[in-house]
Design an enzyme around this catalytic site. Structure first.
Site, PDB file in Angstrom:
ATOM      1  N   ASP A   1       0.807  -1.197  -0.001  1.00 18.74           N
ATOM      2  CA  ASP A   1      -0.039   0.117   0.082  1.00 18.74           C
ATOM      3  C   ASP A   1       0.909   1.045  -0.012  1.00 18.74           C
ATOM      4  O   ASP A   1       0.693   2.246  -0.606  1.00 18.74           O
ATOM      5  CB  ASP A   1      -0.852  -0.008   1.135  1.00 18.74           C
TER       6      ASP A   1
ATOM      7  N   ARG B   1     -10.627  11.375 -11.666  1.00 18.93           N
ATOM      8  CA  ARG B   1     -10.034  11.304 -10.356  1.00 18.93           C
ATOM      9  C   ARG B   1      -9.465   9.961  -9.844  1.00 18.93           C
ATOM     10  O   ARG B   1      -8.849   9.850  -8.768  1.00 18.93           O
ATOM     11  CB  ARG B   1     -11.065  11.836  -9.429  1.00 18.93           C
ATOM     12  N   LYS B   2      -9.619   9.036 -10.725  1.00 20.88           N
ATOM     13  CA  LYS B   2      -9.216   7.713 -10.275  1.00 20.88           C
ATOM     14  C   LYS B   2      -8.051   7.315 -11.194  1.00 20.88           C
ATOM     15  O   LYS B   2      -7.787   7.623 -12.060  1.00 20.88           O
ATOM     16  CB  LYS B   2     -10.244   6.530 -10.596  1.00 20.88           C
TER      17      LYS B   2
END
Length: 234
Positions: free
Chosen positions: A155, A200-201
């Site tokens: 992550d 926005r992704k």
């Protein structure tokens, strides 16, 4: 939505300065806030021979400017605290003393006991590589790295890749395939890349391999969403 939280707030200011002025100006800007920075992504006595060798190899790649070494510290930058309030705490106030004691999760262990890593970024290729050594406090099955510790580093690496390329984002979705256990205190290479952008992704992916590249320990994909200061996430 909170997987890369500390990374995001530390990097919000970093990215804007980095893209316009470079790392020297970034360090100078932080220094004006009277924060003492120790770069924890530099070799220390706990680093294995494999980690030191890989670090030296990537530092060599940095000499022509194609790759950049990304500093990492446990500092408490006031800008990060202000950003935290701006985006998340409008309706959920947190005490100042609690925030002042906060530090990035991956830099909260004693040297050599937890997360030892260094990251490098290639702007042209939109890639980030993390050289990671998991210490003895990160054990899961006896003798092996905990899956959650690896997920944390995946992550973090995907988040740094996204933020370095695109600016202030936050983890929305993370899919990880665990394929082979990682021996505790061994070194792996987490290679991430930006795959595509849709509004926005931002879609990113990575793989985790052994130093000799013969073993694929894991692969993953992530979706990050650009933060909108006009909208509250609380």
């Amino acid at each position: 939505m909170d997987g890369c939280l500390h990374c995001v707030f530390t990097w919000q200011k970093a990215c804007s300065i980095f893209h316009t002025q470079g790392w020297k100006h970034l360090r100078r800007s932080f220094s004006t806030e009277k924060v003492i920075h120790k770069d924890h992504s530099l070799p220390n006595p706990s680093w294995s021979k494999d980690l030191r060798l890989l670090f030296d190899q990537f530092m060599k790649k940095c000499e022509d400017g194609s790759w950049k070494h990304l500093p990492s510290s446990e500092c408490k930058v006031p800008q990060r605290i202000h950003s935290f309030k701006t985006y998340f705490l409008d309706s959920k106030p947190v005490k100042e003393d609690q925030l002042s004691q906060a530090r990035p999760f991956t830099r909260s262990y004693e040297v050599g006991q937890g997360f030892e890593y260094a990251m490098f970024y290639n702007e042209d290729e939109k890639r980030t590589v993390c050289l990671f050594q998991g210490g003895p406090y990160l054990e899961g099955p006896p003798g092996f790295l905990h899956g959650g510790a690896l997920a944390t580093m995946i992550d973090t690496t995907l988040g740094v890749c996204t933020i370095s390329c695109m600016g202030l984002f936050m983890t929305a979705n993370l899919n990880i395939n665990f394929k082979s256990p990682i021996p505790l205190c061994s070194v792996v290479v987490i290679s991430s890349q930006l795959d595509k952008v849709e509004g926005r992704k931002v879609f990113v992916s990575c793989n985790v391999r052994s130093v000799d590249e013969k073993t694929l320990h894991s692969d993953a994909t992530g979706l990050f969403i650009k933060l909108d200061p006009e909208k509250s996430l609380t």
